[in-house]
Design a protein around this motif. Sequence first.
Motif, PDB file in Angstrom:
ATOM      1  N   UNK A  34       0.836  -1.182   0.000  1.00  0.00           N
ATOM      2  CA  UNK A  34       0.000   0.000   0.000  1.00  0.00           C
ATOM      3  C   UNK A  34       0.879   1.244   0.000  1.00  0.00           C
ATOM      4  N   UNK A  35       0.499   2.221  -0.796  1.00  0.00           N
ATOM      5  CA  UNK A  35       1.198   3.503  -0.775  1.00  0.00           C
ATOM      6  C   UNK A  35       0.168   4.593  -0.498  1.00  0.00           C
ATOM      7  N   UNK A  36       0.655   5.728   0.040  1.00  0.00           N
ATOM      8  CA  UNK A  36      -0.245   6.865   0.232  1.00  0.00           C
ATOM      9  C   UNK A  36      -0.198   7.736  -1.017  1.00  0.00           C
ATOM     10  N   UNK A  37      -1.133   8.626  -1.138  1.00  0.00           N
ATOM     11  CA  UNK A  37      -1.244   9.442  -2.349  1.00  0.00           C
ATOM     12  C   UNK A  37      -0.115  10.463  -2.437  1.00  0.00           C
ATOM     13  N   UNK A  38       0.119  10.925  -3.661  1.00  0.00           N
ATOM     14  CA  UNK A  38       1.106  11.987  -3.856  1.00  0.00           C
ATOM     15  C   UNK A  38       0.698  13.229  -3.078  1.00  0.00           C
ATOM     16  N   UNK A  39      -0.593  13.522  -2.997  1.00  0.00           N
ATOM     17  CA  UNK A  39      -1.053  14.673  -2.223  1.00  0.00           C
ATOM     18  C   UNK A  39      -0.662  14.536  -0.753  1.00  0.00           C
ATOM     19  N   UNK A  40      -0.796  13.324  -0.216  1.00  0.00           N
ATOM     20  CA  UNK A  40      -0.425  13.108   1.182  1.00  0.00           C
ATOM     21  C   UNK A  40       1.083  13.270   1.366  1.00  0.00           C
ATOM     22  N   UNK A  41       1.862  12.742   0.441  1.00  0.00           N
ATOM     23  CA  UNK A  41       3.321  12.898   0.519  1.00  0.00           C
ATOM     24  C   UNK A  41       3.702  14.365   0.432  1.00  0.00           C
ATOM     25  N   UNK A  42       3.058  15.080  -0.492  1.00  0.00           N
ATOM     26  CA  UNK A  42       3.328  16.521  -0.608  1.00  0.00           C
ATOM     27  C   UNK A  42       2.996  17.246   0.684  1.00  0.00           C
ATOM     28  N   UNK A  43       1.872  16.894   1.306  1.00  0.00           N
ATOM     29  CA  UNK A  43       1.454  17.550   2.550  1.00  0.00           C
ATOM     30  C   UNK A  43       2.440  17.280   3.685  1.00  0.00           C
ATOM     31  N   UNK A  44       2.907  16.060   3.785  1.00  0.00           N
ATOM     32  CA  UNK A  44       3.791  15.686   4.889  1.00  0.00           C
ATOM     33  C   UNK A  44       5.240  16.096   4.667  1.00  0.00           C
TER      34      UNK A  44
ATOM     35  N   UNK B  48       0.136  15.694   9.603  1.00  0.00           N
ATOM     36  CA  UNK B  48      -0.979  14.932   9.031  1.00  0.00           C
ATOM     37  C   UNK B  48      -2.316  15.437   9.547  1.00  0.00           C
ATOM     38  N   UNK B  49      -2.335  15.983  10.765  1.00  0.00           N
ATOM     39  CA  UNK B  49      -3.574  16.476  11.360  1.00  0.00           C
ATOM     40  C   UNK B  49      -3.741  17.988  11.198  1.00  0.00           C
ATOM     41  N   UNK B  50      -2.923  18.589  10.327  1.00  0.00           N
ATOM     42  CA  UNK B  50      -3.127  19.988   9.980  1.00  0.00           C
ATOM     43  C   UNK B  50      -2.333  21.006  10.766  1.00  0.00           C
ATOM     44  N   UNK B  51      -1.453  20.569  11.651  1.00  0.00           N
ATOM     45  CA  UNK B  51      -0.625  21.503  12.412  1.00  0.00           C
ATOM     46  C   UNK B  51       0.675  21.785  11.669  1.00  0.00           C
ATOM     47  N   UNK B  52       1.227  22.952  11.921  1.00  0.00           N
ATOM     48  CA  UNK B  52       2.543  23.304  11.406  1.00  0.00           C
ATOM     49  C   UNK B  52       3.537  23.207  12.553  1.00  0.00           C
ATOM     50  N   UNK B  53       4.768  22.835  12.213  1.00  0.00           N
ATOM     51  CA  UNK B  53       5.801  22.586  13.214  1.00  0.00           C
ATOM     52  C   UNK B  53       7.029  23.442  12.941  1.00  0.00           C
ATOM     53  N   UNK B  54       7.643  23.885  14.010  1.00  0.00           N
ATOM     54  CA  UNK B  54       8.930  24.562  13.918  1.00  0.00           C
ATOM     55  C   UNK B  54       9.865  23.957  14.948  1.00  0.00           C
TER      56      UNK B  54
END
Length: 195
Positions: free
Chosen positions: A1-11, A137-143
């Motif tokens: 199983x692979x995740x979508x390109x959109x998910x990879x781009x997001x992460x 993955x849950x929409x937060x940004x990290x620094x």
Amino acid sequence: MTISKDAIDHLFTNARTANGFIDKPVPLSLLKEVYEIAKMGPTSMNTQPTRYVFLTTPEAKARLLPALSPGNVDKTSQAPVTVIVANDTQFFEHMPVVFPNKPDAKEMFAGNAGLAAGTATRNGTLGSAYFMIAARALGLDCGAMSGFDVAKVNAEFFPDGRLQANYLINLGYMDTTKLFGRNPRLTFEQATQVL
């Protein structure tokens, strides 16, 4: 199983380090959800030495600010949450529960300080990387930040010495006006060897 390109781009591909945050709170329920996902990432012998201290109030942040490098003060003050990522030096106390398939695992680490320290450092860092991916993955940004005085943070937050600060993560929702340009990454040829 692979995740979508959109998910990879997001992460990964389109994800950016947050250098500023908008004024939008992060609920405790979301922090719990991030942790519940991140804890499922693999660590050696399921050691799980990563510990998180969530600073969510101005009073809690005020205890941290004196330990920060000057360039990290404003963005940390703005961030809805700052996470002190720490390693539990006594993580092996939990081994009978988290790794029951090796009954002597606790004693193996308890009797070898070098093995325990190395395991805590490597796997504590690994665990917190899962945490950042789960947060994205849950929409937060990290620094993520390493510009701080570790000894000051340990003295202020972990005076008994059991936990040792590793690094800091500001969490929230990015202020895109404070975004830096993307820096280059090493090529496959520069960073790898195939033997």
